[in-house]
Design a protein around this motif. Sequence first.
Motif, short mmCIF file in Angstrom:
data_model
loop_
_atom_site.label_atom_id
_atom_site.label_comp_id
_atom_site.label_asym_id
_atom_site.label_seq_id
_atom_site.Cartn_x
_atom_site.Cartn_y
_atom_site.Cartn_z
N LEU A 117 0.83 -1.21 0.00
CA LEU A 117 0.00 0.00 0.00
C LEU A 117 0.87 1.26 0.00
N ALA A 118 1.96 1.22 0.79
CA ALA A 118 2.87 2.37 0.82
C ALA A 118 3.47 2.60 -0.56
N LEU A 120 2.17 1.67 -3.46
CA LEU A 120 1.12 2.11 -4.39
C LEU A 120 0.89 3.61 -4.27
N SER A 121 1.00 4.13 -3.06
CA SER A 121 0.83 5.56 -2.85
C SER A 121 2.04 6.34 -3.36
N GLY A 124 2.22 6.58 -7.08
CA GLY A 124 1.10 7.27 -7.71
C GLY A 124 0.10 6.34 -8.36
N LEU A 126 -2.15 4.71 -6.87
CA LEU A 126 -3.42 4.99 -6.19
C LEU A 126 -3.29 6.32 -5.47
N PRO A 127 -4.38 7.08 -5.38
CA PRO A 127 -4.34 8.32 -4.60
C PRO A 127 -4.02 8.05 -3.13
N LEU A 128 -3.33 8.98 -2.50
CA LEU A 128 -2.91 8.79 -1.12
C LEU A 128 -4.09 8.51 -0.19
N TRP A 129 -5.21 9.21 -0.40
CA TRP A 129 -6.34 9.06 0.51
C TRP A 129 -6.98 7.67 0.44
N THR A 130 -6.87 7.02 -0.75
CA THR A 130 -7.43 5.66 -0.87
C THR A 130 -6.59 4.64 -0.10
N VAL A 131 -5.35 5.01 0.22
CA VAL A 131 -4.49 4.14 1.02
C VAL A 131 -4.63 4.46 2.50
N LEU A 132 -4.71 5.75 2.82
CA LEU A 132 -4.79 6.16 4.22
C LEU A 132 -6.09 5.73 4.89
#
Length: 557
Positions: A117-118, A120-121, A124, A126-132
């Motif tokens: 996930l880190a 992917l963020s 780029g 995935l958007p950061l908020w979709t991971v957080l």
Amino acid sequence: MLFLAALLLTVAFLVGSVPAGQVLLSRAGVNVRLNNPYNLGVENVLRRVGPGLAFSSAALDFLKGFLAVLMASSLHQPEVTVLAALAAYLGHLYPPARLYGETLPRGRGNLVLVGTLAALSVTGALPLWTVLLPLLVYAGVTGYWGYVSLATVLGLLTLTVLIAALPTPIPVKLAALGLLVSATWRFKENLGRILDGTEPRFGDDVPMAGKRSDEVVAAFMIHPMTLENFWSAQRFAFLKPLVERGVVTEKSVRQLAEKFRPMKVGELRGIRTVDGKSIRCYLISAPLLPDVFTTQPELATQRAIEGARLAHELGAEVFGLGAFWSVVGNKGVDVQAAVPEITVTNGGAYTSGSIKAAIPGIVAHFAGSGRDLKTATAGIVGANGVVAFGIARTVAPQVGKVIMLGRDMDRLERSAATLRRAAKETEIVTTTRYDTLHEADLIFTATSDPNPVIFPQHVKPGAWIFDEGRPADVDESVARVPGVRIIPGGVVRPPGGMTSNIDLQFGEGQVPACLAETLIIAATGEHDRKSLGPQTLTENINFFVEQAGKLGFTVVD
């Protein structure tokens, strides 16, 4: 380009499969099978091996996921990058046997997931908020309920929903769904234990053999006696209405039960001996129904062996075989040979000892009720067996007549000859017919028949019945015969205030004698006293009777 994408996904899978953390712990002298996160969770690994090794192992898992995704991002295709996250996670959960042989036990894979996930963020993809947001859900569920497995599944569910709502390519949506499905399958046993109330919460100190001087850990293997018992476990409760409505057939449930490997379904707590030692006992089940033990003995033996291995991995010192498990694998001999790391017992010695201890009390109560023992008739059901014959030898000198009932007349006659020499004034008869029990004032029954064998037409009003059969030899309808008293045999009350999350069907705070033997071995450390094979040593029977009294175990009569 397609070839390069396939190559990068393969590399991501292989990177994820590298057992870096496990190798690090093993080289440091840590038994990863007993300390791995699969059973205990990373927080308990931290508690048991120290922060240095625990964080180093966790960091290696994080890096596996991060690097696998980072390499795949070189193609600058979000769908390949997200699919690489799935490949790395699957590699960690299912490493190729050809590379690693008998693979080391793997953890939950949460650090691998966080690493992916880190990455992917950072890349780029995935958007950061979709991971957080999924990470916040994970932290919130863990903090509130304490179930890491549930937190992981709900976190990935959040990720899947978010990605499904975004205008992302179909492969990205499928990769997110794949992570959710993989994690749910990985945690299926943990989720089942949550339903059953046996899953440790974050921060719980899961006991291990030898870690505390005042606590010992044992395990005991059970199985459902009927379909009703099968779905009494919360994880299988959904099957009951489906069967009742005809959506699912009983046959399919039976077939399904044969597929399940052993699982932890319960736990006994609150057992404390007179000398202050605490005993914790895990209840393990592979839900085979009684007929399977006869029709598929090889499967039953294999499941018992798997149960012993699970018990060892959970930290138990002693593993008891209950009900029909006690007769599989040459009455436990083959199970012990397959899993020498843990003490295996079929509980036969204390079962015999508890009966021996209970018979005088039952006979005394019977006489105290105004009955004349010298004119009374005692029926012994299952007299071909060792336990029932032992009862016959104890009772014969005290009554006027003994009816020995069994299936093999030749063996019955040989046994009867022995009794006649020991109790010359008692009339001894042998039979294979249950209707002869109707003249018995006292009935002692100890068969291994999976179904009841004694019904109302076999019993006269006012008879006392001592039922040692497991499952019960006496049908429930017998209780409606006027004056009949049914006494369960081989039932023991452990010391302390025992609690259990499931009903063992022996009465509140009570256990079968075979389970009590498992607890006594764990409490005394006398592992050589285990019961294996068809022979039961008299010295071991006497040992368990003596130690039970010292530790505070009492026979229910």
